[in-house]
Design an enzyme around this catalytic site. Structure first.
Site, PDB file in Angstrom:
ATOM      1  N   ASP A 331     -19.470 -44.791 -34.603  1.00 11.26           N
ATOM      2  CA  ASP A 331     -20.267 -45.398 -35.666  1.00 11.26           C
ATOM      3  C   ASP A 331     -19.396 -46.386 -36.431  1.00 11.26           C
ATOM      4  O   ASP A 331     -18.167 -46.320 -36.377  1.00 11.26           O
ATOM      5  CB  ASP A 331     -20.768 -44.321 -36.640  1.00 11.26           C
ATOM      6  N   ASP A 627     -24.345 -38.908 -37.065  1.00 15.95           N
ATOM      7  CA  ASP A 627     -24.557 -38.269 -38.367  1.00 15.95           C
ATOM      8  C   ASP A 627     -26.020 -37.938 -38.649  1.00 15.95           C
ATOM      9  O   ASP A 627     -26.319 -37.216 -39.592  1.00 15.95           O
ATOM     10  CB  ASP A 627     -24.012 -39.148 -39.496  1.00 15.95           C
ATOM     11  N   ASP A 631     -29.366 -38.341 -33.735  1.00 16.23           N
ATOM     12  CA  ASP A 631     -28.130 -38.459 -32.955  1.00 16.23           C
ATOM     13  C   ASP A 631     -27.817 -37.190 -32.175  1.00 16.23           C
ATOM     14  O   ASP A 631     -26.943 -37.185 -31.309  1.00 16.23           O
ATOM     15  CB  ASP A 631     -26.939 -38.756 -33.887  1.00 16.23           C
TER      16      ASP A 631
END
Length: 889
Positions: A331, A627, A631
């Site tokens: 990310d 997160d 996901d």
């Protein structure tokens, strides 16, 4: 704005007294005695116990000494107790640290404020604010809002069910108004009133029967196979040794006296039993009981260090596999960047200006009517709850995501309240990564209805036909101006800004589409600076042979700008692609671009899952960060799922490792520790197999060379303790070294024992065996151990026992490092020095106090000097071996 009155501190205490706490009864775990009993059931221990009974019977009949049985019993008990104590302590430490680092907090209304409360501190009648990704902390009913809940944990059904407010006494799992502990909020927002806590919840009643299974990682599978292979070698070797012993007794000691020997049936039984016990002891020495649990010992020893590096290991699988990681999907927000988003300005439309924009660096600079509308938009169209009066700054804006919190701080929501009287929420569409916008429809004070919309700049701008001028009046938006604004936003994105557009419409906003009659309020510029250690961390990962790909929901220009700044995109060959563009590619085309892929912008959760599967199909070991609720599939499918500490509980539970500070530097630390643990296991194996080779060679050749048990059964049991549990503890504290991150990732099929390890095992094992044989057969060596002018067999064999133990103890220094400097970073593993020192001390004490049981007597100082000189020879020998191996390589 949500307005809920929570319990006072006094009411909380009353509820806790009346209904109990929300803590679940801790599941029973194996006690020390349970583990001890399990270890005593080990087949080899059972064999030893049977042999022990036979020895005791022989002692009663006068065919053997009483202390032999006692010695075996003490040695077996000591080895079992040390092994059990070590395993028990390490498991307890690991579990305790995991529990402390895994505490779940949730938003709860207390008094007039919303606070972050630990899940165990929630009481009946508490009002809990639920958002996507939250794990519901207790059983209760909804009193406000609407959510979709995944109840698979309780029902096994993966499809989310809708829950709405309503009164009912029915506690059926299909009840549309009741939510249950352990289930997951997938979409929507709501407030629940807690009705049942702790063990009385549905989850609490089921918890006692739940058993969590842990997937065995590749390293443990390799260790288990290696242990089996060594065990087979040990069984075969033990059989030959038993046969060799009997051959020596019958054909070498009683040549021509076979009839006489066999007529002494008691002696025959004693010799047969001795041969069998010797075989059993060899099996005990050869079979590495500690090998499969070595990784657990190492991890428990490193758990505190990992937590200090903000790495929480949820599954051993993750840390095992990290040494093989060669592709990391990371990310951006909070991982590569600081995650401390700050709205640094607002741009409104002004067609008279050359760039068609007015720029306001602060909220106070904006015209009153425009600022009033923006204030309502950001405060009412949000998933956050604002408590400007909260004492703790961290609790003034709770919930929502980092972008929404940044927008609220821009309009000073954390410092000032505002008059929301007369405003009524009609409907709300929450933001998610698929729709990329959120909307709230409000009934205004004048009874008019307005929908406030905010989201991705290009998505909102594309649907705008109007705009608000500086005076707050709605004007028609010309296509030329619209195109110019789009270009301006692209430039801002290239400068690294995240851009959020705000607009209004009189129409109702559907969940999955926007009308084309939006009136643009303007664009909020959000800055999220790089972490200082992101670029070095990415360089470290790349230097370790790990390909890093940045996945972000940001627009393409912003993503590319960040990728360049952090050193991900450095050449024209590096590929940055948008989600929509990647969706048009076939799986084979995506596989072709993977080696050069560096950025995926506007990334969707399904993109993550697709990338993981495609990367695994071409043989890569994949790590994925995440997160959000969506996901979870990607985290579960990845070889290593890295959940982010700021993320949802769902994402954390789907992960193998939780990065508590979200930082990519911490991910690099996790990989570093994973590689270090892999190396520690290899060192342990090298040391253990060296002892195996030497001990079995001596025991096998001894009878043919005329040795009378150079190492007794009790002595071999002590050697087993040294090389198994104590060696595991010695090597478990090895520190992570920079060189570990300069190596290539371990291939899945790579063998656990390398050429270098085999070189060390065979050369040193054979050297120790040869040196032992020379010691035992040399007249010169015998001449060194004289008592009262005559050769002392007791002193000689005591010295040999001490030399054998010292040789292997000194060999630990050889095994600990591959380099020539044996003292390199030695003080970073104090446990190693403590274990080695303890073995030397105990061995000396055994010689003086072991007596008949250990077949030892006290040695003179000069005899200790001989032992020390002969033992330390293993060090220069191995240095020479390393040098030759280095030349040949």
């Amino acid at each position: 704005m949500i307005k809920i009155k929570g319990l006072t501190d006094q009411q909380v205490e009353e509820s806790r007294r009346k209904h109990g706490t929300n803590q679940l009864t801790v599941q029973e775990v194996e006690t020390f005695w349970d583990k001890l009993m399990d270890n005593l059931k080990d087949p080899m221990i059972v064999i030893l116990v049977v042999a022990l009974v036979v020895v005791i019977v022989l002692a009663i009949l006068g065919f053997t000494e009483w202390y032999e049985g006692v010695g075996i019993a003490v040695a077996v008990a000591l080895a079992t107790l040390v092994s059990t104590a070590s395993e028990f302590k390490n498991e307890q430490t690991f579990q305790k640290l995991q529990e402390e680092a895994s505490r779940i907090f949730i938003n709860v209304f207390r008094g007039a404020e919303l606070r972050l409360i630990g899940i165990a501190d929630i009481v009946a009648e508490d009002k809990v604010f639920l958002q996507p990704g939250d794990k519901i902390p207790a059983d209760g009913k909804l009193i406000q809002g609407k959510i979709k809940v995944n109840q698979a944990m309780l029902t096994g059904e993966p499809e989310a069910v809708t829950k709405t407010p309503g009164d009912t006494d029915d506690t059926n799992l299909e009840n549309p108004h009741v939510v249950y502990r352990g289930t997951i909020v997938e979409d929507g927002e709501a407030v629940m009133e807690v009705q049942t806590v702790g063990d009385e919840t549905h989850f609490g009643k089921l918890a006692k029967d739940l058993v969590s299974e842990e997937r065995p990682g590749p390293l443990r599978l390799k260790l288990a196979k290696l242990a089996d292979d060594i065990a087979k070698f040990g069984y075969i070797g033990a059989s030959f040794i038993a046969v060799a012993f009997m051959f020596k007794v019958i054909y070498m000691d009683h040549t021509g006296e076979f009839a006489l020997y066999f007529s002494q049936w008691g002696q025959v039984i004693k010799d047969v039993v001795t041969a069998l016990i010797l075989a059993v002891i060899i099996i005990v020495v050869a079979v590495p009981e500690g090998l499969p649990m070595m990784i657990a010992i190492v991890l428990a020893q490193n758990m505190k260090k990992l937590l200090k590096s903000n790495v929480l290991v949820r599954q051993l699988l993750g840390i095992e596999t990290s040494g093989s990681l060669n592709l990391l999907f990371s990310d951006k927000t909070g991982t590569i960047t600081q995650g401390q988003l700050e709205a640094v300005g607002f741009l409104s439309v002004n067609e008279d200006n050359e760039d068609h924009l007015n720029t306001y660096k602060k909220f106070d600079e904006m015209p009153s009517k425009l600022s009033h509308l923006l204030n309502i938009s950001f405060r009412e169209n949000t998933s956050c709850v604002v408590n400007p009066g909260a004492e703790r700054e961290a609790e003034r804006i709770l919930g929502g995501n980092t972008t929404e919190r940044a927008l609220l701080k821009f309009v000073k929501a954390d410092k000032n309240g505002y008059d929301s009287d007369g405003l009524e929420m009609i409907s709300q569409v929450l933001f998610n990564s698929t729709r990329k916008f959120s909307a709230s429809r409000l009934k205004m004070k004048d009874s008019s209805e307005i929908s406030f919309v905010k989201g991705a700049a290009e998505k909102i701008l594309a649907q705008c036909s109007f705009y608000y001028d500086a005076d707050g009046n709605i004007q028609e938006l010309a296509e030329e101006t619209k195109a110019s604004l789009s270009d301006q936003m692209d430039k801002k994105a290239d400068d690294g800004f995240r851009i959020i557009a705000a607009a209004t419409t009189e129409k109702e906003v559907a969940e999955d589409e926007l009308s084309n009659s939006l009136a643009l309020l303007g664009f909020s510029l959000i800055r999220d600076d790089l972490r200082e250690d992101s670029k070095p961390a990415i360089e470290t990962l790349q230097g370790a042979g790990i390909h890093v790909v940045m996945l972000t929901g940001d627009r393409h220009g912003t993503a590319k700008a960040i990728a360049k700044d952090v050193g991900l995109k450095t050449s024209d060959d590096d590929i940055a692609i948008e989600s929509a563009e990647m969706a048009k590619l076939s799986d084979e085309e995506v596989k072709k671009i993977l080696p050069n892929l560096k950025v995926v912008s506007r990334c969707l959760p399904q993109d993550k899952t697709r990338l993981v599967k495609l990367a695994q199909e071409i043989g890569l070991v994949v790590g994925m960060t995440g997160d959000g609720v969506n996901d979870s599939p990607a985290l579960s499918n990845a070889d290593i799922g890295f959940g982010l500490g700021s993320g949802t509980e769902v994402a954390k539970e789907a992960s193998d490792i939780v990065i508590l500070d979200d930082n990519i530097h911490s991910i690099a630390n996790a990989v570093h520790y994973g590689r270090t643990i892999y190396r520690s296991v290899q060192k342990f194996i090298t040391f253990q197999l060296t002892v195996n080779v030497s001990a079995i060679m001596i025991a096998f050749l001894g009878p043919f060379l005329g040795f009378e048990l150079p190492l007794t059964m009790i002595q071999l049991l002590w050697v087993n303790l040294i090389m198994d549990t104590l060696a595991a503890l010695a090597f478990s504290g090895e520190p992570p070294l920079p060189k570990h991150m300069e190596e290539k990732p371990k291939a899945r099929e790579e063998k656990l024992i390398t050429k270098s390890m085999w070189s060390s095992i065979l050369c040193n094992g054979i050297f120790i065996a040869i040196l032992s044989i020379i010691f035992l057969k040399s007249d010169f060596m015998r001449s060194l151990f004289q008592r009262d002018g005559a050769f002392s067999q007791e002193a000689f064999l005591t010295a040999f026992f001490a030399m054998f133990v010292f040789l292997n103890n000194f060999n630990k220094f050889n095994v600990r490092v591959e380099e020539f400097n044996l003292f390199h970073h030695i003080f970073q593993n104090k446990g190693f020095l403590q274990v080695v020192g303890m073995i030397f001390i105990i061995q000396v004490l055994i010689t003086y106090f072991g007596g008949n049981m250990f077949r030892t007597i006290g040695l003179y100082p000069v005899e200790w000097l001989y032992v020390l000189i002969l033992s330390v020879v293993i060090i220069p020998f191995d240095l020479m071996r390393k040098y030759i191996y280095w030349i040949l390589e």
